[in-house]
Motif scaffolding. Sequence first.
Motif, short mmCIF file in Angstrom:
data_model
loop_
_atom_site.label_atom_id
_atom_site.label_comp_id
_atom_site.label_asym_id
_atom_site.label_seq_id
_atom_site.Cartn_x
_atom_site.Cartn_y
_atom_site.Cartn_z
N THR A 185 0.85 -1.18 0.00
CA THR A 185 0.00 0.00 0.00
C THR A 185 0.89 1.23 0.00
OG1 THR A 185 -1.71 -1.18 1.24
CG2 THR A 185 -1.87 1.23 1.15
N PHE A 186 0.88 1.95 -1.09
CA PHE A 186 1.77 3.10 -1.23
C PHE A 186 1.52 4.13 -0.13
CE2 PHE A 186 2.28 7.45 -3.02
CZ PHE A 186 3.66 7.46 -3.07
N GLY A 187 2.61 4.60 0.48
CA GLY A 187 2.52 5.66 1.46
C GLY A 187 2.06 5.24 2.83
N ARG A 188 1.92 3.93 3.05
CA ARG A 188 1.42 3.46 4.34
C ARG A 188 2.36 2.42 4.93
NH1 ARG A 188 -0.78 7.38 4.18
NH2 ARG A 188 -2.99 7.89 4.12
N ALA A 189 2.73 2.61 6.18
CA ALA A 189 3.51 1.59 6.88
C ALA A 189 2.58 0.45 7.27
CB ALA A 189 4.14 2.19 8.13
N THR A 190 3.14 -0.74 7.35
CA THR A 190 2.38 -1.91 7.75
C THR A 190 2.85 -2.37 9.12
OG1 THR A 190 2.22 -2.62 5.44
CG2 THR A 190 1.71 -4.25 7.12
N VAL A 200 9.84 -0.41 16.45
CA VAL A 200 10.97 -0.52 15.52
C VAL A 200 10.43 -0.25 14.12
CG1 VAL A 200 12.72 -2.01 14.50
CG2 VAL A 200 12.22 -2.18 16.94
N VAL A 201 11.01 0.75 13.48
CA VAL A 201 10.65 1.10 12.11
C VAL A 201 11.77 0.61 11.20
CG1 VAL A 201 10.04 2.96 10.52
CG2 VAL A 201 9.48 3.17 12.95
N ALA A 202 11.46 -0.32 10.32
CA ALA A 202 12.49 -0.94 9.50
C ALA A 202 12.07 -0.94 8.03
CB ALA A 202 12.76 -2.37 9.96
N ALA A 203 13.07 -1.13 7.16
CA ALA A 203 12.80 -1.18 5.72
C ALA A 203 13.69 -2.24 5.08
CB ALA A 203 13.05 0.18 5.07
N GLY A 204 13.17 -2.87 4.03
CA GLY A 204 13.96 -3.80 3.24
C GLY A 204 14.46 -4.99 4.03
N VAL A 226 6.51 -3.58 15.38
CA VAL A 226 7.37 -3.57 14.19
C VAL A 226 6.59 -2.98 13.02
CG1 VAL A 226 8.69 -4.92 12.53
CG2 VAL A 226 8.71 -5.55 14.96
N LEU A 227 7.11 -1.86 12.50
CA LEU A 227 6.52 -1.23 11.32
C LEU A 227 7.40 -1.49 10.12
CD1 LEU A 227 5.46 2.34 12.60
CD2 LEU A 227 4.07 0.25 12.48
N ASN A 228 6.79 -2.02 9.06
CA ASN A 228 7.46 -2.17 7.78
C ASN A 228 7.24 -0.88 7.00
OD1 ASN A 228 8.46 -2.90 5.26
ND2 ASN A 228 6.62 -4.09 4.72
N MET A 229 8.27 -0.02 6.95
CA MET A 229 8.14 1.28 6.28
C MET A 229 8.63 1.12 4.83
SD MET A 229 6.95 4.30 6.87
CE MET A 229 6.98 4.56 8.66
N SER A 230 7.80 0.47 4.03
CA SER A 230 8.22 0.17 2.65
C SER A 230 8.16 1.40 1.75
CB SER A 230 7.38 -0.96 2.06
OG SER A 230 6.00 -0.70 2.23
N THR A 231 7.42 2.41 2.13
CA THR A 231 7.47 3.68 1.39
C THR A 231 8.32 4.65 2.20
OG1 THR A 231 5.23 3.32 0.52
CG2 THR A 231 6.15 5.53 0.31
N ILE A 232 9.48 4.99 1.67
CA ILE A 232 10.38 5.92 2.37
C ILE A 232 10.01 7.36 2.05
CG2 ILE A 232 12.80 6.57 2.72
CD1 ILE A 232 12.17 3.77 3.65
N ALA A 233 9.57 7.60 0.82
CA ALA A 233 9.12 8.94 0.42
C ALA A 233 7.92 8.77 -0.51
CB ALA A 233 10.24 9.69 -0.29
#
Length: 320
Positions: A185-190, A200-204, A226-233
Amino acid sequence: MNAPAVSPSETFDCRVAFAEELSALAREDERIVAVCNDSVGSSNLVQFQKEFPDRLINVGIAEQDMVGVGAGLALSGYIPFVCGASPFLTGRALEQIKADVAYSQSPVVLCGMSPGMAYGELGPTHHSIEDLSWLRAIAGLDVVVPADPAETRSAVRWAADPARPVFLRVGRFKVPAVTGNRPFTFGRATTLRDGTDVTVVAAGTMVSRALEAAEEAAEQGVSVRVLNMSTIAPLDEDAIRRATTETRGIVTAEEATTTGGLGAAVAAVVVTERNPVPMRILGIHREFAPTGTTAFLLEHFGLTSDDVRQAAIGLARADV
């Protein structure tokens, strides 16, 4: 709802999922084309080239031209996926990404393959730890970092909508499946795991390590979200704000430099809150990584699940 337990023994190369989904899209839409910089193999485009020989353009080792060709194709009605090793795509062609893609709003999908320290043994010239910082600074460019193969497939399909310029950071270092059936989902952390003490905010590649850390912290009585922050910007600022009010602190974890990356983006939100919480920013702290395997380098820079666990427990138990 918490994600299922991570099984580190089952790991996957996200480039495979990327290539398979790109070929599937190309079968559905003749506008899909691929552009690469003599990286057919490393971008996993061998099957795409066999199936669509007239829809893959190999410009050779000329990254500036590669991005320019992609922009031209986009403005001609095609949907170009411009693929190359992330250090060269972003480092050599940064001006073209800024001017030809972002400023011109050319709907190009820039695919940074093998980012972070995936090319560990090849040294700093091949490490792509600055890409998130560079690209976050460019207006009009979306930056997406999928966490596993399923999210990679979903993000590739989303990016094919020819409405905007986007950078996809496609990992080479194998990771376990962590997102389940959740679509990108673009722009949304999971929220992959809920928790009340620390977020914990993590990516990749760091998402699976964050989940392992949360499981280990729970055994010590610390509840970690745990937040998957797949959209960084653009960043999901609402998810960060909730974390500042619902948990005692925030740890960020990224396979990238901390100078301007995910941690810096999160900190910029946290500092504006009425009651900002303490943070720990995990990543590479403005230095060139030595030569070594990716696993060694992640350990060298304090990016193991144990490092994340210690940071989270430290915040939870700190007298702040």
